[in-house]
Design a protein around this motif. Sequence first.
Motif, short mmCIF file in Angstrom:
data_model
loop_
_atom_site.label_atom_id
_atom_site.label_comp_id
_atom_site.label_asym_id
_atom_site.label_seq_id
_atom_site.Cartn_x
_atom_site.Cartn_y
_atom_site.Cartn_z
N VAL A 35 0.82 -1.21 0.00
CA VAL A 35 0.00 0.00 0.00
C VAL A 35 0.86 1.27 0.00
O VAL A 35 0.56 2.23 -0.69
CB VAL A 35 -0.95 -0.01 1.22
N PHE A 36 1.95 1.22 0.78
CA PHE A 36 2.80 2.42 0.86
C PHE A 36 3.99 2.33 -0.09
O PHE A 36 4.87 3.20 -0.06
CB PHE A 36 3.27 2.63 2.31
N GLU A 54 5.14 7.86 2.99
CA GLU A 54 4.06 7.68 2.01
C GLU A 54 2.69 7.55 2.67
O GLU A 54 1.69 7.41 1.98
CB GLU A 54 4.34 6.44 1.15
N LEU A 58 -4.77 9.91 1.97
CA LEU A 58 -5.29 9.10 0.87
C LEU A 58 -4.80 7.66 0.94
O LEU A 58 -5.58 6.72 0.79
CB LEU A 58 -4.86 9.70 -0.47
N ILE A 61 -6.61 5.60 3.42
CA ILE A 61 -7.88 5.00 2.99
C ILE A 61 -7.60 3.69 2.22
O ILE A 61 -8.25 2.68 2.44
CB ILE A 61 -8.68 5.99 2.11
N ARG A 62 -6.58 3.74 1.37
CA ARG A 62 -6.22 2.51 0.65
C ARG A 62 -5.81 1.41 1.63
O ARG A 62 -6.13 0.24 1.45
CB ARG A 62 -5.07 2.79 -0.32
N MET A 64 -6.79 1.04 4.80
CA MET A 64 -7.96 0.51 5.51
C MET A 64 -8.73 -0.46 4.61
O MET A 64 -9.14 -1.54 5.04
CB MET A 64 -8.90 1.64 5.96
N VAL A 65 -8.91 -0.08 3.35
CA VAL A 65 -9.67 -0.94 2.44
C VAL A 65 -8.92 -2.24 2.18
O VAL A 65 -9.52 -3.32 2.09
CB VAL A 65 -9.96 -0.18 1.12
N SER B 46 -3.13 -0.39 -5.40
CA SER B 46 -1.77 -0.21 -4.90
C SER B 46 -0.74 -0.57 -5.97
O SER B 46 0.28 0.10 -6.13
CB SER B 46 -1.54 -1.08 -3.66
N LEU B 83 -7.10 9.42 -6.18
CA LEU B 83 -6.73 8.02 -6.37
C LEU B 83 -6.90 7.61 -7.83
O LEU B 83 -6.17 6.76 -8.32
CB LEU B 83 -7.56 7.12 -5.44
N ARG B 241 -16.89 5.92 2.28
CA ARG B 241 -15.79 6.65 1.60
C ARG B 241 -16.28 8.00 1.07
O ARG B 241 -15.52 8.94 0.96
CB ARG B 241 -15.22 5.84 0.44
N LEU B 251 -13.36 2.14 -3.56
CA LEU B 251 -11.95 2.09 -3.98
C LEU B 251 -11.68 0.94 -4.95
O LEU B 251 -10.90 1.09 -5.89
CB LEU B 251 -11.03 1.96 -2.76
#
Lengths: 98, 638
Positions: A35-36, A54, A58, A61-62, A64-65, B46, B83, B241, B251
């Motif tokens: 994620v980071f 990083e 924002l 949130i990525r 957590m998801v 990611s 994003l 969200r 997401l």
Amino acid sequence: MHTPAAKAGATRKMKKDQMERSEITEQLTEIMIDVFDLDELDYRDDLSAADIEEWDSLSNIRFMVSVEKAFGFRLSNSEIESLDNVGEMVDLIQQKLA
Amino acid sequence: MSDVLALPWLLPAPADFRARVRALKAADAVTAADVVALAAYGLDLSQLGSLGKIVDARRDDLGAEGRLRPVLLGIAATHTLDLVAEALPATALRHGLLVDTVQTDYGQLAQAVLDPASSLATAKPDFVLLALDAGALGLARPQFEAEAAEAAVQSALDYVASLRDGVRANIGAGVVLHTLATPAESLFGSYDARVPGSVRWLIARFNQRLAQEIAGDADLLLDMAALAETVGLARWHDPLRWHDAKMPCALDAIPLYADHLSRLLAAARGLSRKCLVLDLDNTLWGGIIGDDGVDGIKLGQGSARGEAHLAVQSLALDLRRRGIILAVCSKNEEAAALIPFREHDEMVLKEDHISVFVANWTDKATNLKAIAQALNIGTDALVFLDDNPAERERVRQELPEVAVPEVGDEPSDYVRLLSLAGYFEAVAFNDEDRKRADMYQANAQRASALQKVGNLDEYLASLDMECTIAPFDDLGRARIAQLINKSNQFNLTTRRYTEADVAAIQADPAKFTMQVRLVDRFGDNGMISVVIFDRGEQAWHCDTWLMSCRVLGRRVEEAVLAHVAQAAKSAGAARLTGEYIPTPKNVLVEKHFEKLGFAQIGDREGGGTQWALDLASYASPDLPMQIDAKTAGQTVPA
């Protein structure tokens, strides 16, 4: 977090918890690397956004998801807001999986 | 079929994805092929972000390589698209684009668009995405008076129109609009559909009128409503969200959002795929024609399997009707492969729908190259549909630029997967598109005529060609802009102009413009060449010269030269000048000016060559075609 008294109480259970905890931290480390976008990460319970460049609102949130997806439950907004570091996230995951 | 949000037409990301990204990060040089290969997988948010960072870090090198088309996208949104912006650079690689983004500050949308000195305007984006949500447009709450409902929609449309005009006037960029996703919640239940002014009604009305308002414009429209419905509204919208960070969708849906946006931008740059190449056995019908015979294959009504293959054929035929070329590439004896086309009553596809029919035992990568060559298109314009995973893998390895959808072994999924993949995204639909498949058909016949005649002069004379040359006009503008943006091979300078630019060039008295059409005994080729010269006192200089490769070797370029030479001469000029600007794709025209009798006068700064033709010593040749030249003021028959 377990209190010292609880830890001293049931050794057998504590071992099991520790096992699970290490599995969770292992999985969480993988997630955070993705994620980071990190090359590597030395996991510590007190890791927080202050330690990882990083880690901004924002990418949080990525994060957590990704945790929700990996462990198969949903985090509420109040749960997310209550977290101060990664160790607390591990506690929360343990509670949710219990 | 796996989840639509996982982009199921792509292979899933390999286990060593992270290691491969890391290797690129550390590499001395990164090529377009390296990053495109990784982008070809179905990546999550990611992974797209990690690959996107490589693209950002190596943007200059990747741009200089010239294989990817650079696009700067301005994003002006009333919600959080950060994003999406993060996912775009990697996603766009799948569609041949090198995308960079510039965003307006939060809440500064109108200022950014309406102020020519804003940071958005001064960044000079190629396109600006105007992303307004229902709340920002005043359509998120019901209006129970019919008049108020119509007024709310009208005022939303007016606001969008003013922003659109602002983008055009102050930024000079192409506009990307989107329809609104229907909310997942209702107020009356089913009755919402019948209440003028319910949110569902307002949004449906807005979407419909928006599409009508921009019909005929060059504006791009991302159909977010259709995208959200395809995903499922309850999955598309994520209220947490939205309330937490104003994310317009879940997401998980962002990779798909970014892919839809990328394919739209690629289509505007003429990079959509042009040809669908079909396998036969177990793709167009169930079973193996060579083994099962025409009575044994499964095709048609009455069985799930037979209907699934019929649906694949129907989709292929519909694609052909909108201008996509069809080809067949099958490991078969040709005679056996043709039997169903000739003898099976339920075949929707007929022999003459297939522009190139290849059935042999040669490997498919070699055959795909031959198909592209026969059609005079690049292998990067091909989509290859095959049920056999080994064949798919082989083609991916040999020809990574060919799109090979991962279709699995259930033929019922093929139509949906092919549609989800969006290979044939369009930004216009015109008469040229309607006729295209027939034109390519005729081309294949011409190729066989060439084999029979053998002598080139006799062959050209036998074509009964009529060439029409006219200055740019309003009617031809869309097609002129399309050719300017998608011609890569026969293109001396590869300068890209928008429709607005073309209109400005048309109106500029200092420009000499030509649009060229060619008809022959096999059919109308449509507009096949576009040329722009700058009129100088002494010399006329070639700004743009491009031609469709369909009519290569027909001596059309000589007709074009004769026309411009005569015009320059009568205007008192002494010579024509031109330049060749090399790209990875236009080596075909390296000697273009030389072949036409120009003398090289130097090298071009930054690569390429400069040429001049002395008009006093130029004599126009006899050409094997009838030439119909029109001058300004005359109209050209459509």
